[in-house]
Design a protein around this motif. Structure first.
Motif, short mmCIF file in Angstrom:
data_model
loop_
_atom_site.label_atom_id
_atom_site.label_comp_id
_atom_site.label_asym_id
_atom_site.label_seq_id
_atom_site.Cartn_x
_atom_site.Cartn_y
_atom_site.Cartn_z
N GLY A 284 41.54 40.49 55.78
CA GLY A 284 40.81 41.59 55.14
C GLY A 284 41.71 42.23 54.11
O GLY A 284 42.77 41.69 53.78
N VAL A 285 41.27 43.40 53.60
CA VAL A 285 42.02 44.07 52.53
C VAL A 285 43.08 45.01 53.07
O VAL A 285 44.28 44.82 52.88
CB VAL A 285 41.05 44.88 51.62
CG1 VAL A 285 41.82 45.54 50.49
CG2 VAL A 285 39.96 44.00 51.07
N GLY A 286 42.62 46.08 53.76
CA GLY A 286 43.53 47.16 54.18
C GLY A 286 44.52 46.67 55.22
O GLY A 286 44.17 45.91 56.12
N HIS B 269 36.22 54.24 46.84
CA HIS B 269 36.72 52.86 46.92
C HIS B 269 38.23 52.78 46.70
O HIS B 269 38.73 51.90 45.99
CB HIS B 269 35.98 51.98 45.90
CG HIS B 269 34.52 51.92 46.20
ND1 HIS B 269 34.03 51.25 47.29
CD2 HIS B 269 33.46 52.52 45.61
CE1 HIS B 269 32.71 51.41 47.35
NE2 HIS B 269 32.34 52.18 46.34
N THR B 270 38.99 53.69 47.32
CA THR B 270 40.45 53.64 47.22
C THR B 270 41.04 53.24 48.56
O THR B 270 40.38 53.36 49.59
CB THR B 270 41.04 55.02 46.85
OG1 THR B 270 40.93 55.87 48.00
CG2 THR B 270 40.30 55.67 45.71
N PRO B 271 42.30 52.81 48.56
CA PRO B 271 42.96 52.64 49.86
C PRO B 271 43.26 54.01 50.46
O PRO B 271 43.23 55.03 49.75
CB PRO B 271 44.26 51.92 49.50
CG PRO B 271 44.47 52.12 48.05
CD PRO B 271 43.17 52.49 47.42
N GLY C 37 31.27 46.80 56.44
CA GLY C 37 31.36 46.41 55.03
C GLY C 37 31.68 44.94 54.83
O GLY C 37 31.13 44.28 53.93
N ALA C 38 32.56 44.41 55.65
CA ALA C 38 32.98 43.01 55.46
C ALA C 38 32.30 42.08 56.46
O ALA C 38 32.64 40.90 56.53
CB ALA C 38 34.49 42.91 55.64
N SER C 39 31.33 42.62 57.19
CA SER C 39 30.73 41.81 58.25
C SER C 39 29.56 40.99 57.75
O SER C 39 28.40 41.27 58.06
CB SER C 39 30.32 42.71 59.41
OG SER C 39 31.47 43.25 60.01
P1 NAD Z 1 41.62 47.39 45.39
O1 NAD Z 1 43.07 47.48 45.65
O2 NAD Z 1 41.10 46.26 44.59
O3 NAD Z 1 41.11 48.73 44.70
C1 NAD Z 1 41.55 50.00 45.08
C2 NAD Z 1 41.62 50.84 43.83
O4 NAD Z 1 41.95 52.17 44.22
C3 NAD Z 1 42.70 50.37 42.84
O5 NAD Z 1 42.13 50.11 41.57
C4 NAD Z 1 43.67 51.54 42.78
O6 NAD Z 1 44.20 51.72 41.49
C5 NAD Z 1 42.76 52.68 43.18
N1 NAD Z 1 43.50 53.85 43.65
C6 NAD Z 1 44.67 53.91 44.33
N2 NAD Z 1 45.01 55.19 44.54
C7 NAD Z 1 44.03 55.95 43.98
C8 NAD Z 1 43.80 57.35 43.87
N3 NAD Z 1 44.69 58.23 44.35
N4 NAD Z 1 42.67 57.76 43.26
C9 NAD Z 1 41.79 56.88 42.76
N5 NAD Z 1 41.95 55.55 42.81
C10 NAD Z 1 43.06 55.09 43.43
O7 NAD Z 1 40.92 47.45 46.83
P2 NAD Z 1 39.42 47.06 47.18
O8 NAD Z 1 39.40 45.66 47.66
O9 NAD Z 1 38.53 47.49 46.09
O10 NAD Z 1 39.22 47.98 48.50
C11 NAD Z 1 38.97 49.36 48.37
C12 NAD Z 1 38.94 50.01 49.74
O11 NAD Z 1 37.89 49.46 50.53
C13 NAD Z 1 40.21 49.81 50.58
O12 NAD Z 1 40.46 51.01 51.28
C14 NAD Z 1 39.82 48.73 51.58
O13 NAD Z 1 40.59 48.76 52.73
C15 NAD Z 1 38.38 49.12 51.83
N6 NAD Z 1 37.53 48.06 52.37
C16 NAD Z 1 36.63 48.39 53.32
C17 NAD Z 1 35.76 47.43 53.80
C18 NAD Z 1 34.78 47.76 54.90
O14 NAD Z 1 34.52 46.92 55.73
N7 NAD Z 1 34.20 48.93 54.91
C19 NAD Z 1 35.84 46.12 53.32
C20 NAD Z 1 36.77 45.82 52.34
C21 NAD Z 1 37.62 46.80 51.86
#
Ligand code: NAD
Ligand code: MLT
Length: 308
Positions: free
Chosen positions: A70-72, A199-201, A278-280
């Motif tokens: 996954g991502v996080g 959509h940030t970490p 989200g990823a399911s």
């Molecule tokens: P990504 O790294 O591609 O994008 C994250 C973006 O956030 C980056 O562009 C980064 O520059 C930006 N960012 C970082 N700090 C920031 C701040 N302070 N303010 C604004 N923007 C900021 O990651 P992604 O793949 O797009 O994932 C985004 C989020 O979604 C992550 O937290 C990830 O863990 C989560 N996620 C959740 C699910 C789920 O099942 N719900 C699935 C996949 C990802």
């Protein structure tokens, strides 16, 4: 080389690992059991249930790599891993589309009250006026975080005729312009957006980036979607804003504490919740499992890695 898979991942990922290394799949280990067995393994593959703590890593004498399907990587103590020379890798792209589609599904469900209307009809009611919704067309969507998932959400929202305001301190104005997006401040998003999607970490900088002060300046009747990480929004503050009607609705896939079954937010009728789905999807789970398996094998064999 021996790999432990300690969370449920797609069989295709396990098969990919087995092409190159010996694999044990043990998905019901307690934290103590994991600490006891981890010393036998060169690599550990997890999704989100396993917590790869400092203590686990201290017992992992042979461990070279931890792979996250996954991502996080928030369930892995990356600092402790780095101190011990253990590589942490993720599968950054495999679930992008699924997560973006889930955010859009949550936004449309919120706009049209679909979960409540469905539950009401299944309970034998026919209440059309109770579930009056709003259109997405011509509404302003604030996107906080314009990375992989945020960008895919933007494309889909633009196709529905929404105007986009985006905030991401690490994205160039040129890239935003190419996507037809206005990059702006969080403050402008909070003041102008009808819908806000996160959509940030989760980092020190983003924890509770939406709390009382931010909610106070938002448009009355704003709707908020969070399919990223629970800690981005202060749940107590959001609860109050939803109760008062300042926020018309929230759609949440992620929570400050997970797993959670008794979050007070779930009791509010203007909240939609899903248990971190989200990823399911079948597709995403195959993608992330195969991607992480390939990366783990590369790491064990000293091959180059594709970084997140
Ligand atoms: P990504 O790294 O591609 O994008 C994250 C973006 O956030 C980056 O562009 C980064 O520059 C930006 N960012 C970082 N700090 C920031 C701040 N302070 N303010 C604004 N923007 C900021 O990651 P992604 O793949 O797009 O994932 C985004 C989020 O979604 C992550 O937290 C990830 O863990 C989560 N996620 C959740 C699910 C789920 O099942 N719900 C699935 C996949 C990802
Ligand atoms: C992720 O970070 O990839 C998501 O939280 C998806 C998940 O692992 O369920």
């Amino acid at each position: 080389m021996k790999v432990l898979v300690s969370d449920q991942i797609s069989d295709l990922g396990v098969a990919k690992l087995r092409e190159s290394v010996a694999v044990d799949v043990k998905t019901d280990l307690t934290p103590e059991e994991l600490e006891q067995v981890i010393g036998e393994y060169d690599a550990l593959v997890v999704r989100s249930s396993t917590k790869v703590t400092r203590k686990v890593l201290e017992n992992a004498g042979r461990l070279k790599v931890v792979g996250r399907a996954g991502v996080g990587v928030d369930n892995i103590d990356v600092e402790a891993a780095t101190e011990r020379g253990v590589i942490v890798i993720n599968a950054p792209e495999g679930n992008t589309i699924s997560a973006a589609e889930h955010a859009i599904a949550m936004m449309t469900s919120l706009a049209r009250n679909i979960p409540n209307a469905s539950a009401s009809m299944k309970a034998g009611e026919w209440k059309r006026s109770k579930f009056m919704g709003v259109e997405l067309y011509n509404k302003t969507l604030g996107v906080v975080g314009m990375g992989r998932i945020g960008s895919e959400v933007i494309k889909r929202a633009q196709a529905m005729g929404m105007d986009i305001l985006a905030y991401d301190p690490y994205i160039s104005a040129e890239r935003a312009e190419k996507m037809g997006v206005t990059l702006t401040s969080t403050e402008e998003i909070y003041r102008k957006a009808d819908f806000i999607t996160m959509h940030t970490p989760l980092t020190k900088a983003t924890k509770h980036m939406i709390s009382h002060d931010e909610l106070a300046i938002m448009k009355d009747g704003v709707r908020i979607i969070n399919c990223a990480r629970g800690g981005l929004i202060d749940e107590e503050a959001l609860y109050e804003a939803l109760k008062s009607g300042k926020v018309a609705g929230a759609a949440l896939d992620v929570f400050e504490e997970e797993p959670v079954t008794c979050n007070p937010l779930c009791e509010l009728s203007n909240v939609i919740v899903t248990p971190h789905l989200g990823a399911s999807t079948e597709e995403a789970q195959v993608n992330v499992a195969v991607q992480v398996a390939e990366q783990v094998v590369n790491a064990l064999q000293g091959e180059p890695l594709v970084s997140a």
